[in-house]
Design an enzyme around this catalytic site. Structure first.
Site, PDB file in Angstrom:
ATOM      1  N   HIS A  65       0.870  -1.178   0.000  1.00 52.36           N
ATOM      2  CA  HIS A  65       0.000   0.000   0.000  1.00 52.36           C
ATOM      3  C   HIS A  65       0.908   1.229   0.000  1.00 52.36           C
ATOM      4  O   HIS A  65       1.548   1.514   1.017  1.00 52.36           O
ATOM      5  CB  HIS A  65      -0.889   0.021   1.241  1.00 52.36           C
ATOM      6  CG  HIS A  65      -1.767  -1.178   1.396  1.00 52.36           C
ATOM      7  ND1 HIS A  65      -3.086  -1.201   0.988  1.00 52.36           N
ATOM      8  CD2 HIS A  65      -1.514  -2.413   1.919  1.00 52.36           C
ATOM      9  CE1 HIS A  65      -3.608  -2.395   1.262  1.00 52.36           C
ATOM     10  NE2 HIS A  65      -2.667  -3.147   1.825  1.00 52.36           N
ATOM     11  N   ARG A  67      -0.175   4.369  -0.807  1.00 47.68           N
ATOM     12  CA  ARG A  67      -0.986   5.496  -0.323  1.00 47.68           C
ATOM     13  C   ARG A  67      -1.278   6.597  -1.347  1.00 47.68           C
ATOM     14  O   ARG A  67      -2.045   7.512  -1.045  1.00 47.68           O
ATOM     15  CB  ARG A  67      -0.337   6.143   0.917  1.00 47.68           C
ATOM     16  CG  ARG A  67      -0.063   5.180   2.065  1.00 47.68           C
ATOM     17  CD  ARG A  67      -1.294   4.470   2.521  1.00 47.68           C
ATOM     18  NE  ARG A  67      -1.089   3.740   3.765  1.00 47.68           N
ATOM     19  CZ  ARG A  67      -1.888   2.779   4.207  1.00 47.68           C
ATOM     20  NH1 ARG A  67      -2.949   2.416   3.496  1.00 47.68           N
ATOM     21  NH2 ARG A  67      -1.646   2.162   5.354  1.00 47.68           N
ATOM     22  N   HIS A 181      -8.853 -10.355   0.955  1.00 52.88           N
ATOM     23  CA  HIS A 181      -8.647 -10.098   2.390  1.00 52.88           C
ATOM     24  C   HIS A 181      -9.840 -10.718   3.100  1.00 52.88           C
ATOM     25  O   HIS A 181     -10.977 -10.290   2.907  1.00 52.88           O
ATOM     26  CB  HIS A 181      -8.579  -8.588   2.642  1.00 52.88           C
ATOM     27  CG  HIS A 181      -8.440  -8.222   4.089  1.00 52.88           C
ATOM     28  ND1 HIS A 181      -7.501  -7.328   4.525  1.00 52.88           N
ATOM     29  CD2 HIS A 181      -9.128  -8.600   5.199  1.00 52.88           C
ATOM     30  CE1 HIS A 181      -7.607  -7.185   5.834  1.00 52.88           C
ATOM     31  NE2 HIS A 181      -8.596  -7.940   6.256  1.00 52.88           N
ATOM     32  N   ASP A 316       2.483  -6.724   2.794  1.00 53.30           N
ATOM     33  CA  ASP A 316       1.345  -5.876   3.176  1.00 53.30           C
ATOM     34  C   ASP A 316       1.873  -4.557   3.735  1.00 53.30           C
ATOM     35  O   ASP A 316       1.343  -4.010   4.718  1.00 53.30           O
ATOM     36  CB  ASP A 316       0.444  -6.583   4.172  1.00 53.30           C
ATOM     37  CG  ASP A 316      -0.916  -5.890   4.332  1.00 53.30           C
ATOM     38  OD1 ASP A 316      -1.201  -4.953   3.563  1.00 53.30           O
ATOM     39  OD2 ASP A 316      -1.682  -6.271   5.239  1.00 53.30           O
ATOM     40  N   HIS A 320       1.744   4.415   7.986  1.00 56.19           N
ATOM     41  CA  HIS A 320       0.955   5.473   8.625  1.00 56.19           C
ATOM     42  C   HIS A 320       1.931   6.403   9.322  1.00 56.19           C
ATOM     43  O   HIS A 320       3.057   5.999   9.668  1.00 56.19           O
ATOM     44  CB  HIS A 320      -0.005   4.903   9.667  1.00 56.19           C
ATOM     45  CG  HIS A 320      -1.054   3.995   9.126  1.00 56.19           C
ATOM     46  ND1 HIS A 320      -2.181   4.457   8.498  1.00 56.19           N
ATOM     47  CD2 HIS A 320      -1.148   2.639   9.123  1.00 56.19           C
ATOM     48  CE1 HIS A 320      -2.932   3.426   8.136  1.00 56.19           C
ATOM     49  NE2 HIS A 320      -2.322   2.311   8.507  1.00 56.19           N
TER      50      HIS A 320
END
Length: 450
Positions: A65, A67, A181, A316, A320
């Site tokens: 990810h 973002r 998922h 994965d 953040h």
């Protein structure tokens, strides 16, 4: 200019042997075993002395990810592909739960456009399934898109597909592989309500594996497997986290894989390396969905690396801001950045005899390439794209904030000392990472499939 990587231990297709590799014009043009002479005669020739090092095909991380767009305060394609290059990852498959979600053809094209401007390694993007976008599946280019990402449980973003009729249509219509998922949202919501009754509005993060429980994972994975069998769909279940789920996937003879199987599973580095005992030390830094669970689950996941029940290892990778990782089960964001440290972490498990280095390459490179039918990558073969990484054993280094390339500038591995070091990463024959320095001028290529 051609490059000779000389005198390494080459790990490829189940073998580990002394040899050298010649790279020219993006391709592998010579593979020499032992002290045999070069069969190619190229000039000028840059020589890299890889004595005491291992040369592996570049890692293909099929679950990240990055973002962008919409959450670029956390990460973006430039920063996270830089981290990938520093970690020996030469290709990535990025997930669709961005802002906007990658659930329209326009959003998909925009991601490819952005990557063509800023990705330092090779790239592709999953298309996201929703309750009502099945009609777009037939318009996806199967040579450009690796598959459909399906969230059968609540996770980061708002892409939950929870209607039975919608799930049925997705599995019946998808011609591309479905990566799912799997967590049951109703079970999670019930567990969270009970946890809040007993522990307040933000239960301690140590309760995360009880809230996002084994039962929640197993029930959803069972449903996905049943749908895949019903519709003869190609299913790859993301980030298995429980021993019970492993029973849904057949084992093979030691060291082999059922790549031809239509139902396969992925493990992540985080679920293999950490257990719920690590919440006491690392807190919400290792809070991910599905949750990192018991030492028994961790042990069984590790065991399944060698019997074929697990087909791929990914990260994965989900950055953040550290400020967003504060709190417990309700408040702290789920996800951790790992793409820069996945290869050194797995090499540490090689040192611990969890798996061999040949098996590591199978799970992190060869099997992703086979499973998604990546063209001309994933192996050290004549004529293949020269995506290779040079790693040095017995070369201790410690993870400090200044070495972290990810934009969020933290890692659950901070303070950890690795004994394997990624020294150089070649992407399409270009030296994109060299002993601590990423070539920020280099742009990778879109991956091609089938």
């Amino acid at each position: 200019m051609a490059t000779l990587i000389k005198g390494a231990r080459i790990v490829n297709e189940g073998r580990c042997f002394d040899g050298s590799i010649v790279i020219d014009d993006e391709k592998i043009v010579d593979i020499i075993e032992g002290d045999a002479p070069l069969t190619s005669h190229l000039s000028p020739l840059t020589t890299i002395d890889a004595s005491c090092c291992y040369v592996l095909p570049g890692v293909i991380d099929t679950h990240v990810h990055f973002r962008e767009p919409g959450m670029t305060e956390k990460a973006d394609i430039e920063s996270e592909s830089r981290a990938a290059a520093a970690g020996g990852v030469t290709s990535y498959f990025e997930m669709p739960n961005t802002v906007p979600q990658t659930t329209t053809l326009e959003a998909l094209d925009e991601k490819f456009r952005r990557a063509a401007e800023s990705s330092h390694v090779n790239y592709t993007f999953f298309f996201g399934a929703t309750n009502d976008n099945v009609g777009l599946f037939s318009q996806l280019d199967p040579h450009r898109v690796p598959g459909i990402k399906l969230f059968m449980g609540s996770s980061t973003g708002n892409m939950l597909v929870d209607r039975d009729e919608a799930l049925d249509r997705i599995f019946a219509s998808a011609k591309l592989p479905i990566m799912a998922h799997c967590e049951d949202t109703a079970i999670i919501n019930r567990n969270m309500a009970l946890a809040k009754q007993g522990h307040g509005d933000d239960p301690d993060v140590s309760l995360h594996p009880l809230i996002r429980s084994e039962e929640a994972c197993l029930k959803s994975t069972e449903k996905a497997v049943a749908l895949a069998k019903k519709h003869h769909a190609r299913l790859h279940v993301a980030h298995l986290s429980t021993a019970e789920e492993l029973e849904l996937f057949p084992s093979c003879s030691a060291g082999s894989d059922s790549i031809a199987a239509t139902i396969t599973a992925e493990a992540t580095v985080g679920h293999l390396y950490f257990s719920m005992l690590d919440y006491q030390r690392l807190g919400a830094r290792i809070k991910v969905n599905p949750a990192i669970k018991s030492p028994v689950d961790q042990f069984m996941l590790r065991e399944s690396l060698n019997d074929g029940r697990l087909t791929t290892i990914a990260t994965d990778h989900a950055p953040h801001l550290l400020s967003q990782k504060q709190g417990g089960c309700a408040r702290a964001a789920s996800g951790m950045p790992m793409v820069q440290f996945s290869l050194p972490t797995m090499l540490e498990l090689v040192d611990q005899k969890v798996l061999t280095i040949e098996r590591l390459v199978e799970l992190m490179v060869h099997n992703p390439a086979r499973l998604f039918e990546v063209r001309q990558r994933g192996f050290i073969r004549l004529g293949y794209q020269a995506d290779v990484v040079i790693v040095r054993p017995r070369s201790p280094w410690t993870v400090t904030p200044d070495v972290i390339e990810s934009k969020c500038k933290w890692s659950p591995m901070e303070g950890h000392t690795f004994n394997w070091r990624v020294e150089q990463t070649f992407c399409n024959g270009h030296l994109v990472y060299n002993n601590g320095v990423v070539d920020r001028t280099y742009i990778g290529q879109p991956l091609a499939f089938r």
